[in-house]
Design a protein around this motif. Structure first.
Motif, PDB file in Angstrom:
ATOM      1  N   GLN A   1     -10.786  -0.361   2.225  1.00 60.47           N
ATOM      2  CA  GLN A   1     -10.482   0.949   1.657  1.00 60.47           C
ATOM      3  C   GLN A   1      -8.980   1.035   1.375  1.00 60.47           C
ATOM      4  OE1 GLN A   1     -12.990   3.393   1.404  1.00 60.47           O
ATOM      5  NE2 GLN A   1     -11.713   4.989   0.500  1.00 60.47           N
ATOM      6  N   VAL A   2      -8.652   1.598   0.221  1.00 60.15           N
ATOM      7  CA  VAL A   2      -7.257   1.895  -0.113  1.00 60.15           C
ATOM      8  C   VAL A   2      -7.120   3.406  -0.213  1.00 60.15           C
ATOM      9  CG1 VAL A   2      -5.427   1.674  -1.841  1.00 60.15           C
ATOM     10  CG2 VAL A   2      -6.902  -0.293  -1.319  1.00 60.15           C
ATOM     11  N   VAL A   3      -6.107   3.960   0.426  1.00 57.03           N
ATOM     12  CA  VAL A   3      -5.862   5.400   0.422  1.00 57.03           C
ATOM     13  C   VAL A   3      -4.546   5.663  -0.290  1.00 57.03           C
ATOM     14  CG1 VAL A   3      -5.549   7.467   1.829  1.00 57.03           C
ATOM     15  CG2 VAL A   3      -7.120   5.671   2.589  1.00 57.03           C
ATOM     16  N   LEU A   4      -4.593   6.432  -1.353  1.00 55.21           N
ATOM     17  CA  LEU A   4      -3.403   6.766  -2.132  1.00 55.21           C
ATOM     18  C   LEU A   4      -2.981   8.188  -1.780  1.00 55.21           C
ATOM     19  CD1 LEU A   4      -4.463   5.363  -5.632  1.00 55.21           C
ATOM     20  CD2 LEU A   4      -3.365   4.152  -3.723  1.00 55.21           C
ATOM     21  N   CYS A   5      -1.848   8.315  -1.106  1.00 52.20           N
ATOM     22  CA  CYS A   5      -1.358   9.641  -0.719  1.00 52.20           C
ATOM     23  C   CYS A   5       0.142   9.713  -0.967  1.00 52.20           C
ATOM     24  CB  CYS A   5      -1.712   9.965   0.729  1.00 52.20           C
ATOM     25  SG  CYS A   5      -1.317   8.674   1.910  1.00 52.20           S
ATOM     26  N   ALA A   6       0.517   9.403  -2.192  1.00 48.74           N
ATOM     27  CA  ALA A   6       1.926   9.333  -2.571  1.00 48.74           C
ATOM     28  C   ALA A   6       2.398  10.575  -3.311  1.00 48.74           C
ATOM     29  CB  ALA A   6       2.168   8.085  -3.426  1.00 48.74           C
ATOM     30  N   GLY A   7       1.679  11.701  -3.161  1.00 46.30           N
ATOM     31  CA  GLY A   7       2.097  12.929  -3.839  1.00 46.30           C
ATOM     32  C   GLY A   7       2.068  12.762  -5.339  1.00 46.30           C
ATOM     33  N   ALA A   8       3.183  13.084  -5.990  1.00 44.08           N
ATOM     34  CA  ALA A   8       3.257  12.928  -7.443  1.00 44.08           C
ATOM     35  C   ALA A   8       3.086  11.472  -7.858  1.00 44.08           C
ATOM     36  CB  ALA A   8       4.589  13.476  -7.957  1.00 44.08           C
ATOM     37  N   GLY A   9       3.411  10.538  -6.954  1.00 44.02           N
ATOM     38  CA  GLY A   9       3.236   9.121  -7.247  1.00 44.02           C
ATOM     39  C   GLY A   9       1.794   8.701  -7.403  1.00 44.02           C
ATOM     40  N   ASN A  10       0.860   9.540  -6.946  1.00 40.28           N
ATOM     41  CA  ASN A  10      -0.567   9.222  -7.120  1.00 40.28           C
ATOM     42  C   ASN A  10      -0.944   9.107  -8.585  1.00 40.28           C
ATOM     43  OD1 ASN A  10      -1.180   9.077  -4.433  1.00 40.28           O
ATOM     44  ND2 ASN A  10      -2.341  10.980  -4.339  1.00 40.28           N
ATOM     45  N   GLU A  11      -0.225   9.831  -9.439  1.00 41.10           N
ATOM     46  CA  GLU A  11      -0.551   9.802 -10.860  1.00 41.10           C
ATOM     47  C   GLU A  11      -0.416   8.386 -11.415  1.00 41.10           C
ATOM     48  OE1 GLU A  11      -0.188  13.372 -13.890  1.00 41.10           O
ATOM     49  OE2 GLU A  11       1.772  12.487 -13.458  1.00 41.10           O
ATOM     50  N   ALA A  12       0.701   7.715 -11.090  1.00 34.95           N
ATOM     51  CA  ALA A  12       0.909   6.348 -11.556  1.00 34.95           C
ATOM     52  C   ALA A  12       0.010   5.365 -10.821  1.00 34.95           C
ATOM     53  CB  ALA A  12       2.375   5.955 -11.382  1.00 34.95           C
ATOM     54  N   LEU A  13      -0.138   5.544  -9.513  1.00 40.73           N
ATOM     55  CA  LEU A  13      -1.002   4.645  -8.747  1.00 40.73           C
ATOM     56  C   LEU A  13      -2.455   4.766  -9.196  1.00 40.73           C
ATOM     57  CD1 LEU A  13       0.455   5.153  -5.153  1.00 40.73           C
ATOM     58  CD2 LEU A  13       0.596   3.068  -6.541  1.00 40.73           C
ATOM     59  N   GLY A  14      -2.891   5.970  -9.499  1.00 42.35           N
ATOM     60  CA  GLY A  14      -4.269   6.170  -9.929  1.00 42.35           C
ATOM     61  C   GLY A  14      -4.588   5.469 -11.226  1.00 42.35           C
ATOM     62  N   ARG A  15      -3.582   5.247 -12.063  1.00 51.44           N
ATOM     63  CA  ARG A  15      -3.820   4.544 -13.327  1.00 51.44           C
ATOM     64  C   ARG A  15      -4.169   3.074 -13.110  1.00 51.44           C
ATOM     65  NH1 ARG A  15       1.294   7.044 -15.027  1.00 51.44           N
ATOM     66  NH2 ARG A  15       0.852   9.106 -15.900  1.00 51.44           N
ATOM     67  N   LEU A  16      -3.924   2.578 -11.893  1.00 44.59           N
ATOM     68  CA  LEU A  16      -4.290   1.201 -11.574  1.00 44.59           C
ATOM     69  C   LEU A  16      -5.784   1.053 -11.341  1.00 44.59           C
ATOM     70  CD1 LEU A  16      -1.417   0.450  -9.012  1.00 44.59           C
ATOM     71  CD2 LEU A  16      -1.447  -0.084 -11.452  1.00 44.59           C
ATOM     72  N   MET A  17      -6.485   2.179 -11.203  1.00 41.64           N
ATOM     73  CA  MET A  17      -7.927   2.156 -10.975  1.00 41.64           C
ATOM     74  C   MET A  17      -8.655   2.001 -12.304  1.00 41.64           C
ATOM     75  SD  MET A  17      -8.010   5.396  -8.351  1.00 41.64           S
ATOM     76  CE  MET A  17      -9.809   5.409  -8.273  1.00 41.64           C
ATOM     77  N   PRO A  18      -9.766   1.266 -12.328  1.00 42.88           N
ATOM     78  CA  PRO A  18     -10.544   1.139 -13.567  1.00 42.88           C
ATOM     79  C   PRO A  18     -11.003   2.484 -14.106  1.00 42.88           C
ATOM     80  CG  PRO A  18     -11.269  -0.476 -11.944  1.00 42.88           C
ATOM     81  CD  PRO A  18     -10.324   0.441 -11.248  1.00 42.88           C
ATOM     82  N   THR A  19     -11.257   3.435 -13.222  1.00 38.79           N
ATOM     83  CA  THR A  19     -11.721   4.752 -13.657  1.00 38.79           C
ATOM     84  C   THR A  19     -10.579   5.653 -14.086  1.00 38.79           C
ATOM     85  OG1 THR A  19     -11.658   5.473 -11.347  1.00 38.79           O
ATOM     86  CG2 THR A  19     -13.773   4.702 -12.208  1.00 38.79           C
ATOM     87  N   GLY A  20      -9.328   5.218 -13.862  1.00 38.28           N
ATOM     88  CA  GLY A  20      -8.182   6.037 -14.216  1.00 38.28           C
ATOM     89  C   GLY A  20      -7.838   7.013 -13.110  1.00 38.28           C
ATOM     90  N   ALA A  21      -6.711   7.686 -13.283  1.00 37.49           N
ATOM     91  CA  ALA A  21      -6.220   8.603 -12.258  1.00 37.49           C
ATOM     92  C   ALA A  21      -7.065   9.868 -12.195  1.00 37.49           C
ATOM     93  CB  ALA A  21      -4.767   8.973 -12.546  1.00 37.49           C
ATOM     94  N   ALA A  22      -7.238  10.401 -10.991  1.00 35.31           N
ATOM     95  CA  ALA A  22      -7.861  11.712 -10.846  1.00 35.31           C
ATOM     96  C   ALA A  22      -6.894  12.770 -11.370  1.00 35.31           C
ATOM     97  CB  ALA A  22      -8.184  11.974  -9.373  1.00 35.31           C
ATOM     98  N   PRO A  23      -7.396  13.855 -11.913  1.00 36.91           N
ATOM     99  CA  PRO A  23      -6.498  14.869 -12.484  1.00 36.91           C
ATOM    100  C   PRO A  23      -5.600  15.504 -11.426  1.00 36.91           C
ATOM    101  CG  PRO A  23      -8.762  15.670 -12.404  1.00 36.91           C
ATOM    102  CD  PRO A  23      -8.817  14.220 -12.071  1.00 36.91           C
TER     103      PRO A  23
END
Length: 408
Positions: A215-237
């Motif tokens: 499991q990977v947990v992304l909790c980087a605040g505003a940084g989640n936007e860029a990290l989420g783009r690394l996912m095949p499904t794209g960043a959550a809104p």
């Protein structure tokens, strides 16, 4: 010419990206349950939203001022007691090394609020969480400001205020061996068969590490936007809600208080802190911080000081130094940009993106991440903690009153 640094490979149950309060609390919670978890931070621990919080452990009372315990109020109800249990060492994580600035706050009622609050706070749902103070119980400088009208004008809220840097220090010290400093540029998620299989990171000296995990947990605040783009499904809104916080530094008494105005949002919220030189600082939030976005920063700070001076005529604010700090709150997107009622978590293919919404929600977020692991069948105790002794540990960042250099 030397080639890229070789990739070292380690295994863990969970990799957390982002070292704010939720990342650190989640790390501590998972490790206490026996999970092999590591946390990667590309800057300083707490940088961004966590260190810029006022340290208030909300219990939802200010969201119940319309006469009903809505979703936001109910979600926060258990948080003060949960934090107190950790601050007293009665529950993991043990935060006895952290500083409690105040065990409670004060709510100062504006004109027309007295009878309305008396009825609301008498309800069984709120008993034990708030108390009306008699005139002789009201602390200075509130008593001096209110005078004979103090009766039924001040309430004590059982919502503690913590020193955020010391909370981060306590969590980081207890989990040093699981913290890793990384650079953000080389981070990428590793997938296999459509599911996350790990995360690749790079250290400040160029060393590369592949963390194989469940499991990977992304909790980087505003940084989640860029990290989420690394996912095949794209960043959550995600949404951003800005604030313009004001600080006053000078000969100031300790004070932790909300003032109510015409609406249910506090007109201003004051918390007290000490900078690295031991000087007293008042940190101002509430509706005042939201209303300052259209003003020039110094003009906003002066207007905030003048407004506070009318509320506390017995405190001389004229010699106080002023500073302004713009804060951008990152949250899971809501309809019309409204504030979420609680934490927002988005799960996809072994990755969890999360936004805590409030500092107080850190314990709840950690429990929700652990519940997600159990739901996916990821059990603790199968992996030893990776040996990351060669990696640099991220340091705790500085609070706003030491971060800001432009004092007027």
């Amino acid at each position: 010419m030397a080639g890229p640094a070789p990739i070292e490979q380690v295994r863990a149950d969970v990799a957390i990206l982002g070292g704010g309060i939720c990342g650190l609390w989640t790390l501590a919670h998972l490790r206490a349950q026996g999970y092999a978890a590591i946390l990667c931070e590309s800057g300083e621990l707490g940088m961004g939203q966590t260190l810029r919080a006022q340290g208030i452990i909300h219990g939802g009372l200010k969201y119940a001022l319309d006469g009903a315990l809505g979703a936001a109020s109910q979600a926060l109800t258990a948080m003060p007691a949960r934090w107190r249990a950790s601050l007293q060492g009665e529950r993991a994580p043990d935060l006895r090394g952290a500083r409690l600035l105040s065990p409670h706050q004060y709510l100062v009622a504006g004109q027309g609020w007295g009878s309305r609050l008396a009825g609301l706070f008498a309800s069984k749902l709120l008993q034990g969480r708030v108390a009306a103070l008699d005139a002789e119980q009201i602390p200075e400088p509130l008593a001096a400001a209110l005078g004979p009208s103090a009766r039924h004008a001040v309430y004590q809220l059982e919502e503690p205020v913590v020193d955020v840097p010391s909370v981060l220090e306590s969590l980081a010290h207890a989990n040093q061996e699981a913290l890793m400093a990384i650079t953000p540029e080389a981070t990428r998620l590793r997938y296999a068969a459509g599911h996350v299989a790990g995360v690749d990171v790079q250290g400040p000296s160029g060393q590369r590490l592949e963390v194989l995990c469940e499991q990977v947990v992304l909790c980087a605040g505003a940084g989640n936007e860029a990290l989420g783009r690394l996912m095949p499904t794209g960043a959550a809104p995600m949404q951003r809600r800005p604030l313009r916080m004001v600080m006053l530094r000078g000969a100031l008494p300790d004070l932790y208080a909300h003032w109510l105005g015409a609406g249910t949002t506090p007109r201003v919220t004051v918390t007290s802190h000490r900078d690295s030189a031991g000087r007293a600082v008042w940190y101002l939030g509430g509706a005042l911080a939201e209303a300052g976005l259209d003003r020039e920063p110094l003009a906003h700070a002066r207007a905030a000081r003048d407004a506070l001076a009318t509320l506390l005529p017995g405190v001389d604010l004229s010699a106080c130094a002023l500073a302004v700090l713009d804060v951008e709150r990152a949250e899971g997107r809501q309809a019309a940009g409204l504030r979420p009622d609680g934490p927002v978590l988005h799960h996809a293919d072994g990755v969890t993106l999360l936004w805590p919404t409030k500092l107080a929600f850190a314990p709840l977020v950690a429990e929700q991440v652990a519940a997600r692991l159990a739901q996916r069948g990821v059990r603790p105790g199968h992996q030893p903690l990776p040996d990351t002794r060669r990696w640099r540990r991220p340091a705790v960042g500085v609070p706003p009153w030491d971060e800001v250099t432009a004092w007027h």
